[in-house]
Design a protein around this motif. Structure first.
Motif, PDB file in Angstrom:
ATOM      1  N   VAL A  81       0.850  -1.204   0.000  1.00  0.00           N
ATOM      2  CA  VAL A  81       0.000   0.000   0.000  1.00  0.00           C
ATOM      3  C   VAL A  81       0.885   1.252   0.000  1.00  0.00           C
ATOM      4  O   VAL A  81       1.863   1.327   0.749  1.00  0.00           O
ATOM      5  CB  VAL A  81      -0.933   0.018   1.235  1.00  0.00           C
ATOM      6  N   TRP A  82       0.534   2.230  -0.874  1.00  0.00           N
ATOM      7  CA  TRP A  82       1.187   3.557  -0.820  1.00  0.00           C
ATOM      8  C   TRP A  82       0.459   4.403   0.231  1.00  0.00           C
ATOM      9  O   TRP A  82      -0.781   4.505   0.208  1.00  0.00           O
ATOM     10  CB  TRP A  82       1.103   4.253  -2.177  1.00  0.00           C
ATOM     11  N   LEU A  83       1.196   4.993   1.183  1.00  0.00           N
ATOM     12  CA  LEU A  83       0.607   5.742   2.289  1.00  0.00           C
ATOM     13  C   LEU A  83       1.092   7.197   2.273  1.00  0.00           C
ATOM     14  O   LEU A  83       2.239   7.474   1.895  1.00  0.00           O
ATOM     15  CB  LEU A  83       0.992   5.105   3.637  1.00  0.00           C
ATOM     16  N   LEU A  84       0.190   8.063   2.712  1.00  0.00           N
ATOM     17  CA  LEU A  84       0.513   9.492   2.895  1.00  0.00           C
ATOM     18  C   LEU A  84       0.224   9.824   4.357  1.00  0.00           C
ATOM     19  O   LEU A  84      -0.916   9.647   4.826  1.00  0.00           O
ATOM     20  CB  LEU A  84      -0.332  10.385   1.978  1.00  0.00           C
ATOM     21  N   ALA A  85       1.247  10.296   5.091  1.00  0.00           N
ATOM     22  CA  ALA A  85       1.113  10.572   6.530  1.00  0.00           C
ATOM     23  C   ALA A  85       1.364  12.066   6.805  1.00  0.00           C
ATOM     24  O   ALA A  85       2.300  12.666   6.265  1.00  0.00           O
ATOM     25  CB  ALA A  85       2.105   9.736   7.329  1.00  0.00           C
ATOM     26  N   HIS A  86       0.492  12.668   7.646  1.00  0.00           N
ATOM     27  CA  HIS A  86       0.600  14.083   8.033  1.00  0.00           C
ATOM     28  C   HIS A  86       0.751  14.173   9.548  1.00  0.00           C
ATOM     29  O   HIS A  86      -0.028  13.576  10.295  1.00  0.00           O
ATOM     30  CB  HIS A  86      -0.657  14.866   7.634  1.00  0.00           C
ATOM     31  N   ARG A  87       1.756  14.929   9.973  1.00  0.00           N
ATOM     32  CA  ARG A  87       1.883  15.207  11.403  1.00  0.00           C
ATOM     33  C   ARG A  87       0.906  16.328  11.763  1.00  0.00           C
ATOM     34  O   ARG A  87       0.916  17.399  11.148  1.00  0.00           O
ATOM     35  CB  ARG A  87       3.303  15.654  11.752  1.00  0.00           C
ATOM     36  N   ARG A  88       0.071  16.082  12.763  1.00  0.00           N
ATOM     37  CA  ARG A  88      -0.934  17.071  13.171  1.00  0.00           C
ATOM     38  C   ARG A  88      -0.541  17.676  14.513  1.00  0.00           C
ATOM     39  O   ARG A  88      -0.058  16.971  15.405  1.00  0.00           O
ATOM     40  CB  ARG A  88      -2.325  16.427  13.247  1.00  0.00           C
ATOM     41  N   LYS A  89      -0.757  19.004  14.608  1.00  0.00           N
ATOM     42  CA  LYS A  89      -0.373  19.728  15.819  1.00  0.00           C
ATOM     43  C   LYS A  89      -1.185  19.220  17.003  1.00  0.00           C
ATOM     44  O   LYS A  89      -2.366  18.887  16.862  1.00  0.00           O
ATOM     45  CB  LYS A  89      -0.589  21.228  15.650  1.00  0.00           C
ATOM     46  N   PRO A  90      -0.558  19.176  18.166  1.00  0.00           N
ATOM     47  CA  PRO A  90      -1.298  18.708  19.355  1.00  0.00           C
ATOM     48  C   PRO A  90      -2.416  19.682  19.722  1.00  0.00           C
ATOM     49  O   PRO A  90      -2.330  20.880  19.506  1.00  0.00           O
ATOM     50  CB  PRO A  90      -0.208  18.674  20.443  1.00  0.00           C
ATOM     51  N   GLN A  91      -3.477  19.153  20.257  1.00  0.00           N
ATOM     52  CA  GLN A  91      -4.612  19.950  20.704  1.00  0.00           C
ATOM     53  C   GLN A  91      -4.702  19.894  22.218  1.00  0.00           C
ATOM     54  O   GLN A  91      -4.510  18.844  22.830  1.00  0.00           O
ATOM     55  CB  GLN A  91      -5.912  19.421  20.078  1.00  0.00           C
TER      56      GLN A  91
END
Length: 794
Positions: A81-91
């Motif tokens: 599988v080709w994956l795209l990952a985004h780091r999200r800012k902490p809430q």
């Protein structure tokens, strides 16, 4: 297979992983991809989903990662599988998480007849045009046709410059040609009016080459983006920044008003006028209430896109009356900005009252105006009126905000200028009141003077004075208090008064400076105790000239030495010991005495005359000497020439005080001297000799008074003084002076004798018979003197 709704999350596999690698969320699309239900994987390590022998990817340094991984399906087989990952800012202060996604329904290659493919050009909201390899129009989409204002069928085959027909069109066509030749795209910003619009817009033209399968450039694509709002916002920000730099460069009201008008033309208006309320008399504060109708305003400045401002009805400096319904009066009474979209309709009553202004508006076609009150610190200062006649567009709300912002900045600068002018006028009035209004006429010197305040710093503590002394001598003084403003002027007044007081008791120059130094030390101590002005410092030059001996004694306290011009000789600087500036305390001062031929010109000045940024001190000294030598025949003319030669064009950078004095000597025939033995019996013969001398001088009318004065002064010297005793008579056209010297240092004092006292009435009699009398200490004792003036009354 039925199409998936665009918002259907099942079309995408999504997972959320925390910083420790634990799965937090598992979507329906993820279940479709790997078969695991959410409750089977959420809360477990994400690494458990990796196929056997697949390494765990290292955490990326950035905020995004993409790549292919082998994952384990629920039934055990491996899925790449080709994956795209985004780091999200902490809430809420929590740790960062990763959102991992992959599409489940890739569409594959697009078909040329796909409806989205065919509609992408024609229906795109971005205006686009395609030009062939000859830069002839191949086609446009609907948005570009609307911008051009012509359908595609009418303009196909035309070049860009032929479609636009403007100079800007030719410049853009040249840019298209560069893209066609080089194969490199470019972005071009332009502000122009296209055929399909009524007002000019700001456009970003993005040009890109179009190539075939072999990479050969076959044409150019032009995409236009309207960024007028951003352009206007940038222009407004630039105008505000420009206003902050261009308005208020000086503390001059008229100059500041002109800067406001200059900034607003043509950025906001085609003609701008600035009218101000006259400030209250006697330097009072403006009244905070709105002015009453009709309003009298003085034109401070105006500017126009037309040279010479032909639209103006009022000239700068003139006062005009603005009645009710005029834009100036309405905005000032309402205390807000008023925009009149149609002058001829909304201002009909005012224009009918002012036929000249109405005719001028009709002549130039003024179609809209904006009146902005000029305010600062709660006070109304005036009004700025912006009108348009060349620009067809009316004022927008953004224009109003911008005009108010610029005018508010100018209002503060105008108020600062007025406050500075008011304080400067107050300081100048104080300075003038403390300086001599005219120089006294004396037989010893002929004098002329000048005082100029600093061009920017305002008045300071420079002063000069000519003080008549006993024996026809005269004192000349020039001083400089450190600093500027009212405080320096007040200190100068105290020092000048002190110098006059000390000069009246006939102190030698070095002694006088010593006493003055003590005073400055006390003033500095008082200022430090009050915590207001800090230390007080000053410099001073003091000179005493005796026309009988034709000698001059001088001393200075940190002050520039004077320049002398002897008759028939070159000018030169008088060498004097520098002496410490006043206020240091405890350091000695030295006097120098020199003979001055009759007609010698002395130039006393403060350092503001010879210290400036244009030349060094030595060069200014040479210019001073040259100007003095060239124009010394007239002292007034010499003052003018010296200031014109030495001072910069923009005015003095520091206060300047200049005092010129031409010395005169008394002829020996105007002085008579007798040595008197200490014998009271010889007083009568002395009186007889005085009478004979007065007859020789043709002053017999003053004989009676002179006999009494000489008798009393000589008798007192014989009775209370010590030999040797000397009597000296000095006279000129208006004054007769009696001087009796002896070697005693005991000063006489005036007292009122009792009824039966046999003596004690001598000095009282002298005081009644003469205009002035006094005593002065000398190196050998003291001298008692008295003056009869004017002699014409005898």
């Amino acid at each position: 297979m039925s199409p998936v709704h665009p918002l259907d999350e099942a079309a995408t596999a999504r997972a959320v992983i925390d910083g420790n690698g634990t799965l937090l969320r598992w979507s329906e699309g993820a279940r479709r991809l790997l078969g695991h239900a959410p409750d089977e994987v959420e809360g477990r390590p994400a690494a458990d989903l990796l196929a056997t022998d697949t390494p765990v990817p290292a955490e990326p340094t950035g905020n995004r990662w993409n790549g292919s991984l082998d994952l384990r399906h629920r039934d055990g087989h491996t899925v790449s599988v080709w994956l795209l990952a985004h780091r999200r800012k902490p809430q809420d202060g929590g740790p960062a998480t990763w959102l991992v996604v992959t599409p489940l329904e890739a569409r594959g290659p697009r078909s040329p007849d796909d409806p989205l493919t065919t509609a992408v050009l024609a229906q795109s909201p971005c205006p686009m045009a395609v030009y062939d390899d000859r830069l002839r129009l191949f086609g446009v989409n609907d948005a570009m046709a609307d911008v051009i204002g012509l359908p595609e069928s009418r303009i196909q085959g035309l070049r860009f410059s032929e479609i636009g027909g403007k100079e800007e069109s030719e410049a853009l066509e040249a840019q298209l040609h560069e893209v066609l030749v080089t194969g490199t795209g470019r972005d071009v910003e332009t502000f122009m009016q296209t055929g399909g619009e009524y007002h000019a817009h700001a456009w970003l033209a993005r040009m890109a080459p179009l190539t075939d399968a072999e990479g050969q450039v076959r044409g150019v694509c032009l995409a236009a983006h309207d960024f007028t709002e951003q352009y206007n916002a940038r222009e407004r920000l630039q105008l505000v920044n420009e206003a902050s730099m261009r308005i208020g460069t000086t503390l001059d009201v008229t100059r500041t008003a002109q800067e406001l008008a200059d900034v607003c033309v043509p950025a906001l208006g085609d003609f701008v006028s600035v009218d101000l309320l006259d400030p209250p008399e006697h330097g009072g504060e403006p009244h905070p209430e709105p002015p009453t109708l009709p309003i009298r305003l003085r034109r401070a400045a105006h500017q126009s896109v037309n040279p010479g401002c032909p639209e103006a009805v009022v000239k700068p400096g003139q006062v005009d009356v603005y009645p009710v319904h005029s834009p100036q009066a309405d905005s000032l009474t309402a205390s807000r900005t008023i925009v009149a979209p149609d002058d001829t309709a909304t201002l009909a009553e005012w224009l009918s009252w002012d036929e000249v202004r109405g005719a001028r508006i009709a002549e130039y076609g003024l179609h809209t105006s904006m009146s902005v009150p000029i305010k600062a610190r709660g006070q109304t200062l005036g009004v700025a009126v912006l009108t348009r006649f060349r620009r067809p567009d009316p004022f927008t709300p953004d224009d109003i905000l911008l005009a108010e912002e610029v005018t508010a900045r100018a209002g503060v600068c105008i108020d600062n200028a007025r406050r500075f002018s008011r304080e400067r006028e107050t300081a100048l009035a104080l300075q003038r009141s403390l300086l001599p209004q005219s120089l006294p006429r004396t037989a010893a010197v002929e004098a002329a003077s000048r005082y100029l305040p600093a061009a920017r710093a305002g008045v300071g503590g420079d002063w000069f004075d000519v003080i008549p002394l006993s024996g026809m001598r005269v004192a000349m003084v020039v001083g400089d208090v450190v600093g500027h403003g009212i405080a320096a002027s007040a200190t100068m007044g105290r020092l000048r008064t002190a110098v006059r007081t000390l000069a009246d008791i006939d102190l030698a120059p070095d002694e006088l400076l010593t006493h003055l130094d003590d005073l400055v030390v006390r003033l500095s101590t008082e200022a430090g105790a009050e915590g207001t002005t800090g230390e007080v410092g000053a410099t001073c030059l003091y000179a005493v000239y005796d026309p009988v001996s034709r000698r001059c004694a001088l001393a200075r306290a940190g002050h520039p030495p004077p320049v002398m011009l002897p008759p028939g000789g070159p000018p030169r600087q008088i060498e004097l010991p520098a002496g410490p500036p006043l206020g240091l305390g405890g350091l000695p001062f030295e006097s120098v005495e020199l003979a001055l031929p009759e007609g010698t010109v002395l130039a006393l000045f403060t350092d503001g005359l010879i210290e400036n940024r244009e030349r060094d001190v030595e060069a200014n000294h040479e210019l001073l000497c040259h100007a003095l030598a060239e124009s010394a025949d007239s002292l007034e003319g010499a003052c003018h020439d010296i200031l014109r030669t030495l001072l910069p064009v923009g005015g003095a950078q520091d206060d300047v005080a200049l005092l010129l004095a031409r010395t005169h000597g008394l002829a020996p025939a105007q002085v008579a001297t007798w040595d008197i033995p200490a014998d009271p019996a010889l007083v009568a013969p002395i009186r007889k000799q005085v009478v004979e001398q007065l007859a020789a001088w043709e002053l017999s009318a003053a004989t009676f008074t002179a006999e009494l004065v000489v008798s009393e002064l000589v008798t007192n010297a014989i009775r209370y003084g010590e030999p040797p005793i000397r009597l000296r008579l000095i006279h000129d056209a208006e004054t007769l002076i009696f001087e009796v010297s002896d070697s005693s240092h005991t000063a006489p004092h005036l007292r009122r004798a009792k009824t039966y006292d046999e003596g004690g009435r001598g000095l009282l009699l002298v005081a009644q018979l003469t205009q002035r009398w006094g005593s002065r200490h000398t190196a050998d004792g003291k001298t008692i003197w008295a003056e009869l003036t004017p002699l014409g009354e005898f």
